[in-house]
Design a protein around this motif. Sequence first.
Motif, PDB file in Angstrom:
ATOM      1  N   ILE A 101       1.195 -17.613   6.709  1.00 29.92           N
ATOM      2  CA  ILE A 101       0.576 -16.457   6.397  1.00 29.92           C
ATOM      3  C   ILE A 101       1.594 -15.042   6.229  1.00 29.92           C
ATOM      4  O   ILE A 101       1.154 -14.422   5.326  1.00 29.92           O
ATOM      5  N   LYS A 102       2.635 -15.231   7.049  1.00 33.92           N
ATOM      6  CA  LYS A 102       3.678 -13.986   6.651  1.00 33.92           C
ATOM      7  C   LYS A 102       4.184 -14.018   5.266  1.00 33.92           C
ATOM      8  O   LYS A 102       4.261 -12.871   4.572  1.00 33.92           O
ATOM      9  N   SER A 103       4.685 -15.164   4.798  1.00 30.86           N
ATOM     10  CA  SER A 103       5.173 -15.487   3.712  1.00 30.86           C
ATOM     11  C   SER A 103       4.146 -14.784   2.473  1.00 30.86           C
ATOM     12  O   SER A 103       4.336 -14.305   1.544  1.00 30.86           O
ATOM     13  N   ILE A 104       2.846 -15.409   2.760  1.00 32.38           N
ATOM     14  CA  ILE A 104       1.760 -14.849   1.813  1.00 32.38           C
ATOM     15  C   ILE A 104       1.482 -13.389   1.695  1.00 32.38           C
ATOM     16  O   ILE A 104       1.395 -12.919   0.529  1.00 32.38           O
ATOM     17  N   HIS A 105       1.641 -12.982   2.770  1.00 28.35           N
ATOM     18  CA  HIS A 105       1.457 -11.522   2.570  1.00 28.35           C
ATOM     19  C   HIS A 105       2.706 -10.802   1.971  1.00 28.35           C
ATOM     20  O   HIS A 105       2.399  -9.839   1.283  1.00 28.35           O
ATOM     21  N   GLN A 106       3.867 -11.279   2.303  1.00 26.91           N
ATOM     22  CA  GLN A 106       5.083 -10.681   1.662  1.00 26.91           C
ATOM     23  C   GLN A 106       4.905 -10.848   0.043  1.00 26.91           C
ATOM     24  O   GLN A 106       5.318  -9.830  -0.519  1.00 26.91           O
ATOM     25  N   PHE A 107       4.358 -12.014  -0.450  1.00 24.56           N
ATOM     26  CA  PHE A 107       4.231 -12.160  -1.770  1.00 24.56           C
ATOM     27  C   PHE A 107       3.483 -11.095  -2.332  1.00 24.56           C
ATOM     28  O   PHE A 107       3.591 -10.833  -3.422  1.00 24.56           O
ATOM     29  N   ALA A 108       2.120 -11.136  -1.852  1.00 22.12           N
ATOM     30  CA  ALA A 108       1.196 -10.354  -2.376  1.00 22.12           C
ATOM     31  C   ALA A 108       1.618  -9.021  -2.313  1.00 22.12           C
ATOM     32  O   ALA A 108       1.283  -8.216  -3.354  1.00 22.12           O
ATOM     33  N   GLU A 109       2.186  -8.496  -1.124  1.00 22.77           N
ATOM     34  CA  GLU A 109       2.801  -7.109  -1.196  1.00 22.77           C
ATOM     35  C   GLU A 109       3.546  -7.031  -2.228  1.00 22.77           C
ATOM     36  O   GLU A 109       3.596  -5.647  -2.944  1.00 22.77           O
ATOM     37  N   ARG A 110       4.548  -7.799  -2.594  1.00 24.32           N
ATOM     38  CA  ARG A 110       5.638  -7.471  -3.635  1.00 24.32           C
ATOM     39  C   ARG A 110       4.734  -7.326  -5.257  1.00 24.32           C
ATOM     40  O   ARG A 110       5.230  -6.648  -5.831  1.00 24.32           O
ATOM     41  N   VAL A 111       3.798  -8.292  -5.276  1.00 29.81           N
ATOM     42  CA  VAL A 111       3.103  -8.074  -6.532  1.00 29.81           C
ATOM     43  C   VAL A 111       2.346  -6.874  -6.505  1.00 29.81           C
ATOM     44  O   VAL A 111       2.378  -6.318  -7.653  1.00 29.81           O
ATOM     45  N   LYS A 112       1.746  -6.365  -5.370  1.00 32.07           N
ATOM     46  CA  LYS A 112       0.995  -5.282  -5.514  1.00 32.07           C
ATOM     47  C   LYS A 112       1.897  -4.078  -5.946  1.00 32.07           C
ATOM     48  O   LYS A 112       1.634  -3.134  -6.759  1.00 32.07           O
ATOM     49  N   GLN A 113       3.150  -4.086  -5.461  1.00 34.05           N
ATOM     50  CA  GLN A 113       4.016  -2.871  -5.658  1.00 34.05           C
ATOM     51  C   GLN A 113       4.913  -2.890  -7.186  1.00 34.05           C
ATOM     52  O   GLN A 113       4.938  -2.240  -7.574  1.00 34.05           O
ATOM     53  N   GLU A 114       5.086  -4.251  -7.436  1.00 37.92           N
ATOM     54  CA  GLU A 114       6.024  -4.394  -8.703  1.00 37.92           C
ATOM     55  C   GLU A 114       5.138  -4.535  -9.949  1.00 37.92           C
ATOM     56  O   GLU A 114       5.875  -4.424 -11.058  1.00 37.92           O
ATOM     57  N   GLU A 115       3.862  -5.254  -9.913  1.00 42.12           N
ATOM     58  CA  GLU A 115       3.173  -5.601 -11.159  1.00 42.12           C
ATOM     59  C   GLU A 115       1.950  -4.539 -11.192  1.00 42.12           C
ATOM     60  O   GLU A 115       1.178  -4.178 -10.444  1.00 42.12           O
ATOM     61  N   LYS A 160      -6.160  -6.346  -7.452  1.00 39.03           N
ATOM     62  CA  LYS A 160      -5.316  -6.259  -9.003  1.00 39.03           C
ATOM     63  C   LYS A 160      -6.172  -7.242  -9.732  1.00 39.03           C
ATOM     64  O   LYS A 160      -6.113  -6.813 -11.145  1.00 39.03           O
ATOM     65  N   LEU A 161      -6.750  -7.953  -9.581  1.00 35.17           N
ATOM     66  CA  LEU A 161      -7.224  -8.981 -10.441  1.00 35.17           C
ATOM     67  C   LEU A 161      -8.633  -8.224 -10.986  1.00 35.17           C
ATOM     68  O   LEU A 161      -9.035  -8.103 -12.047  1.00 35.17           O
ATOM     69  N   LYS A 162      -9.356  -7.294  -9.999  1.00 32.13           N
ATOM     70  CA  LYS A 162     -10.426  -6.459 -10.657  1.00 32.13           C
ATOM     71  C   LYS A 162     -10.037  -5.568 -11.281  1.00 32.13           C
ATOM     72  O   LYS A 162     -10.659  -5.220 -12.508  1.00 32.13           O
TER      73      LYS A 162
END
Length: 335
Positions: A101-115, A160-162
Amino acid sequence: MSKYIFPVSVFGSVLGCAALLKNYVTGGSCPSKSTIKGKTVIITGANTGIGKETARELARRGGRVIMGCRDMEKCEAAAKEIRGKTLNPHVYAFHIDLASIKSIHQFAERVKQEEQRVDILINNAGVMRCPSWKTEDGFDMQFGVNHLGHFLLTNLLLDKLKDSAPSRVINLASLAHIVGEIDFSDLNWEKKKFETKKAYCQSKLANVLFTRELAKRLEGTGVTVNAIHPGVVSTDLGRHTGLHQSPFSSTVLSPFFSLLVKGPELGAQPSIYLAVAEELEGLTGGYYDVMTLKEPAPQALDQEVARRLWEVSARLVGLKEEKGQASKPIVTTTR
C-alpha cells in the motif's frame, strides 16, 4: 528441380494455413490504426510479457508511456529498449510494488506531481497461482496484487483521469473469473485451507466486479472502464502453474499449445485495442473476451456483490469513501 516444387509448395501452404488458423484462434492484431500522440499512458507490470509489448506498441503510436514495475533494473532496461526501437523518447520507468500500500501511494503521488494528465491506465500486472504468499500488508498475494493493489491505484489516480477526460481504465481480467467466487468471510485465506487456483479465480472475478462498479460510479465523468480477457498467452505469469514441465505436455501436447497459445505480442493486442480504438469511445462497464464484447459470468453481474466488494476493498486499503458517491445504473453498448 521440378520434383521438389510440389512438396515445397505443399509445405508452404500448410505453414500458411497454420498461421492463418492461429491468427483466427488467437484473435489476431488490433484492427485500429489510431495514434495517441499527446496522451499519457500508465501500464503496470510493463517490464515483461503483455505489459511490455503493450508499452512498446503504445510508444510506437506516439504515447507518453509510464511503465510501473516492481523490479526497476528490468524496467529501466525495458524502457531503454522501447525508446531505442520506437524512437520515442517519452518512455519512463516508475517504481511500484502492488503488494505494498505504501508503494502504491508513493507511485500515485509521483504521477500526480510530475504528470499533467493521465489518459489511459492499464492495470496489467498480476500474479497467478502462486504459493500461499502474503503481501506486505497481510493480504493474500493474488487478491492483494490482482485486485486490491489496482483498486487502490485506480482510485488514487481518479482525479487525474477525470481531468484528462475522455480517458480510459483497462483492467486485465481472465476467463478464469467464470469459476470464481467472492468469499467475504475469508477473502485472504486465513481460515480455510489455501487453494491457489481458487484464490486466482476469486481475484479475477474481483477484477470484473470492480470494473462494473467503477463504471457506475464514473458515469458522466468521461472516464470509461472496461475489463478484458487477453486470451491464453505464454508469459512469465504462468510460471507457478507447472505447464510444459512434464514430458507428456512438452512433447505430445506441445503442438496444440503452440497453435492455441499466443506469444506476448499477440497477447497485447486486446489491451492496445481497448486503449486506442476510436469506436470504443464512451463504451464502459464491458467485459471483452480478446476483442469481442461479451457478457461475463452471472456472478460478475451481481450488483450487490460488486457494491459490497467495493466497500470491503476500500476499508482494507484505507480508502475513504466520499459521501454521495452512490452507484448509478450502468449502460453498456453492444455491437
